[in-house]
Design an enzyme around this catalytic site. Structure first.
Site: not given
Ligand SMILES: *Cc1c(COP(=O)(O)O)cnc(C)c1O
Length: 469
Positions: A115
């Site tokens: 993120k």
């Molecule tokens: C948010 C997240 C995901 C999922 O990603 P999306 O874009 O919501 O599909 C997968 N792995 C981790 C570690 C995350 O923080």
């Protein structure tokens, strides 16, 4: 060329430019913003990218999306500043796992999950835009772990935003909580709600639904439906493909641990712009609504089940709406009707000829906790490498659903193993250490308020903070 505009997936909101889409998040018709057309990477640009840095490529990939809202020098400076916060010069290194499997490590940002790649940029874009407008916003968000800390790191100490993050008390890991609560910046406010993540999310929704509060406090969000986050995530699909021969037109495949579908939809965008991607594997844990949808064309909401990969414990993947819009010929009215039906009936199907549009490039695979643990321990025994449970879901799905072993398969490593140490330790007996910049995390003082699971109390606490600091 006139600057690109953005349209809502539900076809009934005004067309906006990038900076308005950035600040709006959701469209007023309830839809999600997408570019009115997909720009193309010019012939030869993928080839040129081979000798460029991550930040340089990022500017070129994203420029057509932001042109008209930012001037080029400012945008370049913001991008360069955002990715200078990463612990590796490559920003997203590729690691060779053998047999033409690769890991793209997306976790070298400040909070150890992917993120950061979007939010380090989006926080700066917000700040720049708000400063120019002379505005200040109140950001309110609910988190089950990763998004909260990434948003806090992106917005800390920025005078244009007061940030309130609600997390369920006692229900996020110690690492996750401390990554939020040890940030002592004056504009950051953590609230531990004595309830579940869903309670926190409902409170955030209720705050946005409260027109008076929303308008008087200039409420805003940096949640995963924000177009700017998707845009920033397109870049590492391009850089990874280029490093593996994409500039010469060689195709690459990606396996994506998926929750809200933002990450994999960014891959779709990169493909539409001309990146040679031959396969997307949507990797799910036991919450496998997306695997069901991609294999049968029907989605039915169930109960969220807790797993070793909590950031993917999701039933409704908001960003799927963007892909549905594309496979319905960008018919906003059809999407509005489809989403209404999904909301009221909890289930929806798409026509098989629509789904057929995905059959060439899309696959999906479900991975349970036992397979996740076995994948972590197997890789550790083979190579000595530790991967986190989300990444392990991606790797197991890649092995199960890969169609052509001659095509490089890039598994997106979405979190650092130290972010989910319990699952990793249970599988391998080894507790992954935190990287240097967080090694004293457990010695840092924490600051947060605890609130009962009551909407009025939480709103009152936020108002009191806004009024009296
Ligand atoms: C948010 C997240 C995901 C999922 O990603 P999306 O874009 O919501 O599909 C997968 N792995 C981790 C570690 C995350 O923080």
């Amino acid at each position: 060329m006139a600057p690109l505009t953005y349209v809502s997936t539900r076809g009934a909101a005004p067309e906006l430019g990038f900076s308005d889409v950035l600040l709006a998040g959701l469209a007023i018709d309830g839809g999600l913003y997408v570019p009115s057309e997909w720009p193309s990477l010019t012939v030869g640009s993928l080839e040129r990218f081979a000798s460029m840095s991550y930040a340089e490529i990022a500017v070129e990939v994203m420029w057509p999306f932001v042109e008209g809202s930012f001037d080029h020098d400012t945008f370049e400076a913001i991008v360069s500043d955002a990715y200078a916060t990463f612990a590796t010069e490559e920003v997203v290194p590729l690691v060779d796992l053998g047999d033409n499997f690769w890991l793209a490590e997306l976790f070298h940002g400040p909070t150890l999950a992917f993120k950061d790649i979007a939010l380090q940029l989006v926080g700066r874009l917000f700040d720049d835009e708000l400063t120019r407008r002379g505005e200040k916003v109140t950001i309110v968000g609910a988190t089950s772990g990763d998004t909260g800390s990434a948003a806090i790191e992106a917005l800390r100490d920025r005078p244009t935003a007061e940030v309130f993050i609600l997390h369920p008390a006692g229900r996020v890991s110690d690492v996750q909580r401390r990554q939020m609560t040890t940030v002592l910046a004056p504009n950051v406010h953590n609230i531990a709600v004595e309830g579940t993540f869903d309670d926190c999310q409902d409170m955030v929704k209720a705050l946005f639904a409260d027109k008076n509060f929303r308008e008087s406090r200039n409420l805003s969000a940096v949640n995963s439906i924000n177009w700017a986050r998707v845009m920033a995530q397109m870049v590492y699909y391009v850089t990874s493909a280029v490093r593996l021969g994409g500039g010469a037109g060689r195709p690459v495949a990606f396996s994506v641990p998926t929750g809200n579908f933002g990450n994999v939809f960014a891959g779709y965008g990169a493909q539409r712009m001309g990146t040679p991607i031959s396969q997307f594997i949507v990797a799910s844990n036991r919450n496998d609504i997306l695997t069901q949808f991609l294999t049968t064309g029907t989605m039915t909401i169930g109960e969220v089940q807790p797993t070793l990969s909590p950031s993917m414990d999701i039933q409704v993947s908001s960003n799927l709406e963007r892909l549905l819009f594309e496979i319905h010929g960008r018919d906003g009215a059809a999407i509005a009707e489809l989403m209404d039906r999904f909301r009221s009936e909890g289930t929806v199907s798409v026509d098989s000829d629509r789904l057929d549009l995905l059959s060439e490039h899309w696959a999906a695979s479900r991975v349970d906790d036992a397979q996740t643990a076995a994948t972590i321990s197997g890789l550790y025994e083979q190579t000595g490498m530790l991967i986190d449970p989300h990444t392990a879901v991606g790797l197991a799905a890649a092995r199960a659903a890969r169609t052509d072993p001659s095509v490089p398969m890039v598994v997106l490593a979405t979190a650092h193993p130290a972010k989910f140490p319990d699952g990793v330790e249970a599988a391998t007996g080894v507790r992954p250490p935190l990287p240097e910049h967080l090694s004293d995390l457990f010695d840092r003082p924490e600051k947060f308020d605890v609130c009962p699971n009551d909407f009025e109390t939480v709103r009152g606490a936020i108002e009191a903070t806004l009024d009296h600091g």
